[in-house]
Design an enzyme around this catalytic site. Structure first.
Site, PDB file in Angstrom:
ATOM      1  N   GLU A  66     -34.437  12.452  34.854  1.00 22.19           N
ATOM      2  CA  GLU A  66     -33.875  11.741  36.011  1.00 22.19           C
ATOM      3  C   GLU A  66     -34.894  10.690  36.433  1.00 22.19           C
ATOM      4  O   GLU A  66     -35.987  11.020  36.889  1.00 22.19           O
ATOM      5  CB  GLU A  66     -33.535  12.742  37.117  1.00 22.19           C
ATOM      6  CG  GLU A  66     -32.409  13.651  36.679  1.00 22.19           C
ATOM      7  CD  GLU A  66     -31.821  14.497  37.784  1.00 22.19           C
ATOM      8  OE1 GLU A  66     -32.181  14.312  38.964  1.00 22.19           O
ATOM      9  OE2 GLU A  66     -30.976  15.348  37.462  1.00 22.19           O
TER      10      GLU A  66
ATOM     11  N   LYS B 101     -33.511  14.193  28.261  1.00 12.18           N
ATOM     12  CA  LYS B 101     -33.074  13.323  29.370  1.00 12.18           C
ATOM     13  C   LYS B 101     -33.958  13.607  30.587  1.00 12.18           C
ATOM     14  O   LYS B 101     -34.270  14.769  30.850  1.00 12.18           O
ATOM     15  CB  LYS B 101     -31.604  13.563  29.722  1.00 12.18           C
ATOM     16  CG  LYS B 101     -31.158  12.773  30.967  1.00 12.18           C
ATOM     17  CD  LYS B 101     -29.663  12.674  31.080  1.00 12.18           C
ATOM     18  CE  LYS B 101     -28.986  13.858  31.706  1.00 12.18           C
ATOM     19  NZ  LYS B 101     -29.417  14.151  33.103  1.00 12.18           N
TER      20      LYS B 101
ATOM     21  N   GLU C 246     -24.926   7.938  37.485  1.00 11.13           N
ATOM     22  CA  GLU C 246     -24.114   8.950  38.188  1.00 11.13           C
ATOM     23  C   GLU C 246     -23.832   8.546  39.631  1.00 11.13           C
ATOM     24  O   GLU C 246     -24.726   8.102  40.370  1.00 11.13           O
ATOM     25  CB  GLU C 246     -24.840  10.307  38.177  1.00 11.13           C
ATOM     26  CG  GLU C 246     -24.058  11.392  38.934  1.00 11.13           C
ATOM     27  CD  GLU C 246     -24.497  12.813  38.664  1.00 11.13           C
ATOM     28  OE1 GLU C 246     -25.422  13.022  37.865  1.00 11.13           O
ATOM     29  OE2 GLU C 246     -23.879  13.721  39.267  1.00 11.13           O
TER      30      GLU C 246
ATOM     31  N   ASP D 161     -31.691  18.235  28.791  1.00 15.07           N
ATOM     32  CA  ASP D 161     -32.271  17.817  30.076  1.00 15.07           C
ATOM     33  C   ASP D 161     -33.653  18.425  30.270  1.00 15.07           C
ATOM     34  O   ASP D 161     -33.848  19.620  30.023  1.00 15.07           O
ATOM     35  CB  ASP D 161     -31.383  18.343  31.224  1.00 15.07           C
ATOM     36  CG  ASP D 161     -30.651  17.231  31.943  1.00 15.07           C
ATOM     37  OD1 ASP D 161     -31.054  16.066  31.833  1.00 15.07           O
ATOM     38  OD2 ASP D 161     -29.650  17.566  32.620  1.00 15.07           O
TER      39      ASP D 161
HETATM   40  O1  KIV Z   1     -26.955  18.198  34.091  1.00 12.11           O
HETATM   41  C1  KIV Z   1     -25.941  17.556  33.788  1.00 12.11           C
HETATM   42  O2  KIV Z   1     -24.907  18.101  33.403  1.00 12.11           O
HETATM   43  C2  KIV Z   1     -26.001  16.109  33.897  1.00 12.11           C
HETATM   44  C3  KIV Z   1     -24.688  15.379  33.817  1.00 12.11           C
HETATM   45  C4  KIV Z   1     -23.983  15.548  35.084  1.00 12.11           C
HETATM   46  C5  KIV Z   1     -24.877  13.972  33.421  1.00 12.11           C
HETATM   47  O3  KIV Z   1     -27.041  15.546  34.091  1.00 12.11           O
END
Ligand code: KIV
Length: 275
Positions: A122, A120, A189, A90
């Protein structure tokens, strides 16, 4: 791990996951540490080093305080512990929203320093251009639409999304734009089943649901939630174990043994060799 064994295992990549659209559901879980990644690797297609690490491991109230250095440290650990699953890291709040150039510099650092296969983000409408910028420059990107935990301060809490018509249409448009910008997959989500199915039908890449029904191409959960490590479990989580209960019992038994001098016993003690 032997050199020979390492050679025979091929890690899944963004194109492998993208090719799973409409096929066998993609199995994903979060991972933050090397030992947990090792346990999850065989059963999972994708391990997400989620910024949820801030709440789950570091005790933060939300993910806003998570830093790039934290994500890199946990990304490195998960890469060390796994060998087959695709690893996605992330991008934390504040590391990619300012400009595509800043996002590229930070995402490139994540890729170089962790060896992960993708990042990833958002994906609100403000970062669609950034996704295109990153993908064109060689960084695979997973999008994340619906409930976006990094927007918690704007939203005023973690609430399911897309209940009203305007919000539903906005989320669907964001999902389409994110996929068109080149994301290889989309986390969806906290949305109702109807919207999850609509998004899944509208985009060419696999949707990975969390609190988004069985209408997605795959599923992800926070591992600590599904293992029962917390008191409270959200409605969309199925608890597959009660590790909180097991750990409490084990620690209680250890404390009783230490206090009663039952631990350590002869079997757990070094003795000098006779003579
Ligand atoms: O940070 C995380 O764990 C996520 C998941 C909830 C998809 O983004």
């Amino acid at each position: 791990m032997s050199a020979q064994r390492q050679e025979t295992v091929r890690r899944l990549t963004a194109p492998d996951i993208a090719a799973r659209k409409g096929q066998t559901p993609v199995v994903c879980l979060t991972a933050y540490t090397a030992p947990m990644a090792e346990l999850l690797d065989e059963a999972c297609d994708l391990l997400l080093v989620g910024d949820s690490v801030g709440m789950v491991v570091h005790g933060l109230p939300n993910t806003v305080g998570v830093t790039l250095d934290m994500m890199i440290l946990h990304g490195q650990a998960v890469m060390r512990g796994s060998r087959r699953a695709m690893v996605v890291v992330d991008m934390p709040f504040g590391s990619y929203e300012g400009s595509p150039e800043e996002a590229y510099a930070n995402a490139a650092r994540v890729m170089k320093e962790t060896g992960a296969q993708a990042v990833k983000v958002e994906a609100g409408s403000a970062v669609v251009d950034t996704i295109d910028f990153l993908v064109r420059r060689g960084i695979p990107v997973m999008g994340h639409v619906g409930l976006r935990p990094q927007a918690v301060l704007v939203d005023g809490g973690f609430r399911a999304k897309g209940k009203g018509e305007d919000e539903r249409a906005r989320i669907l448009a964001e999902a389409k734009a994110t996929a068109e910008a080149g994301a290889f997959s989309l986390v969806v989500e906290g949305v109702a089943e109807g919207l999850a199915r609509e998004i899944t039908e509208a985009v060419q890449v696999p949707t990975i649901g969390i609190g988004a029904s069985a209408g997605c191409d795959g599923q992800i959960l926070v591992t600590d939630d599904m293992l029962g490590l917390f008191d409270w479990t959200p409605k969309f989580v199925r608890r597959y174990a009660d590790l909180r209960g097991e750990i409490s019992q084990a620690v209680q038994a250890y404390a009783e043994d230490v206090r009663a001098r039952r631990f350590p016993g002869p079997g757990e003690t070094y003795f000098a060799k006779a003579g």
